[in-house]
Motif scaffolding. Structure first.
Motif, PDB file in Angstrom:
ATOM      1  N   VAL A 216      -6.640  -3.673  -3.599  1.00  0.00           N
ATOM      2  CA  VAL A 216      -8.097  -3.638  -3.658  1.00  0.00           C
ATOM      3  C   VAL A 216      -8.549  -4.015  -5.067  1.00  0.00           C
ATOM      4  N   TRP A 217      -9.470  -4.978  -5.140  1.00  0.00           N
ATOM      5  CA  TRP A 217     -10.102  -5.367  -6.402  1.00  0.00           C
ATOM      6  C   TRP A 217     -11.609  -5.049  -6.304  1.00  0.00           C
ATOM      7  N   ILE A 218     -12.150  -4.366  -7.298  1.00  0.00           N
ATOM      8  CA  ILE A 218     -13.571  -4.002  -7.293  1.00  0.00           C
ATOM      9  C   ILE A 218     -14.200  -4.447  -8.604  1.00  0.00           C
TER      10      ILE A 218
ATOM     11  N   GLN B  87      -0.461   3.330  -1.341  1.00  0.00           N
ATOM     12  CA  GLN B  87       0.929   3.723  -1.165  1.00  0.00           C
ATOM     13  C   GLN B  87       1.189   4.162   0.272  1.00  0.00           C
ATOM     14  N   GLU B  88       2.492   4.367   0.573  1.00  0.00           N
ATOM     15  CA  GLU B  88       2.884   4.779   1.918  1.00  0.00           C
ATOM     16  C   GLU B  88       2.317   6.138   2.297  1.00  0.00           C
ATOM     17  N   ASP B  89       2.120   7.021   1.290  1.00  0.00           N
ATOM     18  CA  ASP B  89       1.606   8.359   1.590  1.00  0.00           C
ATOM     19  C   ASP B  89       0.081   8.399   1.690  1.00  0.00           C
ATOM     20  N   GLY B  90      -0.579   7.233   1.624  1.00  0.00           N
ATOM     21  CA  GLY B  90      -2.029   7.170   1.768  1.00  0.00           C
ATOM     22  C   GLY B  90      -2.805   7.274   0.479  1.00  0.00           C
ATOM     23  N   THR B  91      -2.156   7.575  -0.634  1.00  0.00           N
ATOM     24  CA  THR B  91      -2.832   7.624  -1.932  1.00  0.00           C
ATOM     25  C   THR B  91      -2.854   6.227  -2.549  1.00  0.00           C
TER      26      THR B  91
ATOM     27  N   GLY C 199      -9.127   4.180   5.088  1.00  0.00           N
ATOM     28  CA  GLY C 199      -8.663   3.614   6.344  1.00  0.00           C
ATOM     29  C   GLY C 199      -7.807   2.369   6.208  1.00  0.00           C
ATOM     30  N   LEU C 200      -7.675   1.827   4.994  1.00  0.00           N
ATOM     31  CA  LEU C 200      -6.840   0.637   4.798  1.00  0.00           C
ATOM     32  C   LEU C 200      -5.364   0.989   4.986  1.00  0.00           C
TER      33      LEU C 200
ATOM     34  N   THR D  93     -10.104  -7.132  -0.581  1.00  0.00           N
ATOM     35  CA  THR D  93      -8.889  -6.438  -0.168  1.00  0.00           C
ATOM     36  C   THR D  93      -7.873  -7.452   0.336  1.00  0.00           C
ATOM     37  N   TYR D  94      -6.609  -7.125   0.097  1.00  0.00           N
ATOM     38  CA  TYR D  94      -5.519  -7.981   0.574  1.00  0.00           C
ATOM     39  C   TYR D  94      -4.552  -7.131   1.379  1.00  0.00           C
ATOM     40  N   THR D  95      -4.290  -7.552   2.625  1.00  0.00           N
ATOM     41  CA  THR D  95      -3.344  -6.860   3.501  1.00  0.00           C
ATOM     42  C   THR D  95      -2.112  -7.738   3.644  1.00  0.00           C
TER      43      THR D  95
END
Length: 567
Positions: free
Chosen positions: A98-100, A142-146, A91-92, A208-210
């Protein structure tokens, strides 16, 4: 809170730290929980106040660290509301980073289904085969959601990473450390632009960074026990569920603990045990009085007549009609050899039998005496879990008694008994509305069909007292009574008679509906008022005949009104 069922238990999100609260803070919280229950009929608890091994109530909670305790005690866990890690990442927005980093243990909850969902995102090395491993993952959506996976490592050793390890340029400088339990220490650190953002808690720590919002957010998933983000709402369902309202579905209340050796009103332990084990009773009415030194005990009164009835000698120094001391009461056997019950003894019985209920008969309508009696009653439960207190059903004798008892404790349900009030039928119906009064009790002489129907329309049952003859019981069921107080009839017989009568009534009601539909069409059903509250077999037979004889629906409705007013 709409997802939480009434009369269940709720451990608030803020109670994750209840084990670190001092006693004053706990008392403040308990006072708040008491007022919250009055408003919402949901019982708030501290986890440390619970005896999970004896819990019989659905429990709602947010803190996933409670899950193992419930599972060890055979509770079934389900998620009522929440967001899973995979759904959160999917959903991001595009261009999110994202760092985990895992601390201690991050893969116990990653079963095959969750592992497959994470693998679709690009988290491919975290599964149950990597228990207690260190783990780091960095991704860019990415733009395609992956996700472009920029870094992933899983190891039994500690992992240290910074921006120089990436395949592409990071929008921030960072250092990361993951230490699983196998590394000898436990740590999850995510330092971005010199600031620590990791929660450093067990499981998957995530930042997470937006870029579009210039927003850095920190989250943690305790993936030792769950794959849901914080503030998910869980429900623990116990192996044996005892709802505080379940007593009203039983058709019998064992009066004064039940007859013992042919004697009523003994209120003794042996009577309770016998009628529970051998007569199938689960709802017990007991009489209560205060001793001269202010303790609550199970006794009908202090009259000379009762001393003779129970084959007791009035203790020396006790005046006629005056109460004994607590110690004198305990040392004066019933019928010469049976055990008198204090309020504490009664609570021990409820603690032993987790499906038993207590109906109180405190008799007094002096409101100060009522207040003291119920304060003592509530105090007698303090050694036990809330499950005991929730299975106490006070009988109310006057309207003003409800508010007095509620000020002491908000009980899940009440019985309004009519033998001490001269209220009219209309006043009785008006009083019970909007309150947790599940039943009205009265003598067969006080009962009438119209009162029973009016109470049924408001969802309130009728219990009649005291009935010890099956033939009388059957007649009263035909008049619409739901249940009975009894000294000697067994619960199985009463339940069988009530169910047999109820099935016959429901069958006849279905015949009325079928006839109406057949004679006047399906649209007639929209005009017919509900008949489910009607119990009188004579009335139902008359209604069936009226359907057969009516020329149209309006004529039948007119005839039905006449039948109701005549019978």
């Amino acid at each position: 809170m709409h997802s939480i069922e009434r009369e269940s238990m709720y451990i608030a999100a803020s109670m994750k730290i209840d084990r670190g609260m001092n006693e004053h803070e706990k008392n403040v919280y308990r006072a708040y929980a008491k007022s919250y229950y009055r408003r919402n009929r949901i019982r708030m608890k501290l986890f440390t106040d619970m005896d999970v091994s004896r819990n019989c109530t659905d429990v709602y909670f947010h803190d996933p660290t409670f899950i193992p305790y419930f599972k060890m005690n055979r509770h079934e866990i389900s998620v009522i509301e929440g967001v899973q890690l995979a759904d959160y990442l999917n959903g991001l927005a595009p261009d999110c980073w994202v760092w985990i980093a895992v601390k201690d243990e991050g893969s116990q909850a990653v079963d095959d289904m969750n592992a497959a969902r994470l693998a679709n995102i690009g988290i491919t090395q975290l599964d149950r085969s990597k228990l207690r491993h260190s783990y780091v993952w960095i991704g860019h959506k990415q733009e395609d959601g992956t996700y472009e996976v920029l870094y992933e490592q899983c190891s039994p050793e500690a992992i240290n990473v910074n921006e120089e390890c990436l395949k592409s340029v990071s929008p921030h400088t960072f250092t990361m450390t993951s230490q699983g339990a196998l590394s000898g220490n436990s740590l999850a650190s995510i330092v971005i632009d010199g600031i620590e953002y990791s929660s450093n808690q067990r499981g998957i720590n995530m930042v997470t960074y937006t870029p579009s919002l210039q927003l850095l957010e920190s989250n943690v998933v305790d993936s030792f026990v769950t794959m849901y983000l914080p503030n998910a709402l869980y429900r623990a369902v116990p192996p044996i569920r005892v709802h505080p309202h379940a007593w009203v579905d039983r058709a019998s209340i064992c009066h004064a603990g039940g007859e013992w050796e042919g004697i009523a009103y003994t209120n003794c332990l042996e009577a309770l045990e016998f009628h529970y084990v051998h007569r199938g009773h689960r709802v017990f009415e007991l009489d209560f009085e205060l001793t001269s030194d202010g303790e609550l005990v199970a006794r009908h009164d202090w009259s000379e007549l009762l001393y003779g009835h129970l084959k007791q000698q009035r203790p020396e120094g006790v005046q006629p009609g005056q109460p004994m001391t607590h110690e004198q009461f305990r040392s004066t056997p019933i019928l010469g050899r049976f055990t008198p019950l204090t309020a504490h003894d009664v609570m021990a019985f409820l603690h032993k039998y987790t499906d038993a209920y207590l109906v109180t008969d405190t008799k007094h309508f002096d409101m100060e005496t009522v207040r003291v009696q119920f304060q003592k009653l509530v105090q007698s439960t303090e050694s036990y879990d809330d499950n005991v207190l929730s299975r106490i059903v006070p009988q109310l004798y006057r309207e003003e008694m409800y508010d007095v008892v509620e000020q002491v404790h908000s009980f899940p349900s009440y019985i309004y008994t009519l033998y001490q009030t001269d209220s009219s039928d209309a006043e009785v119906v008006e009083f019970v509305q909007g309150k947790p009064i599940l039943a009205v009790a009265m003598t067969p002489q006080r009962y009438n069909r119209k009162l029973g129907d009016a109470l049924h329309r408001n969802g309130v049952r009728t219990f009649l007292h005291t009935v010890n003859v099956k033939a009388e019981l059957e007649e009263l069921i035909d008049l619409g009574a739901d249940g009975f107080y009894t000294d000697r009839l067994d619960s199985y017989s009463i339940k069988e008679i009530v169910q047999r009568k109820r099935v016959a009534t429901e069958t006849k009601l279905s015949v009325i509906y079928d006839l109406l539909s057949h004679r006047f069409g399906n649209e007639a059903m929209l005009l017919v008022p509900s008949l489910q509250y009607i119990r009188d077999p004579l009335m139902i037979d008359a209604m069936i005949m009226a359907v057969s004889n009516a020329n149209d629906l309006q004529e039948w409705l007119t005839n039905m009104d006449q039948i109701i007013n005549m019978i």
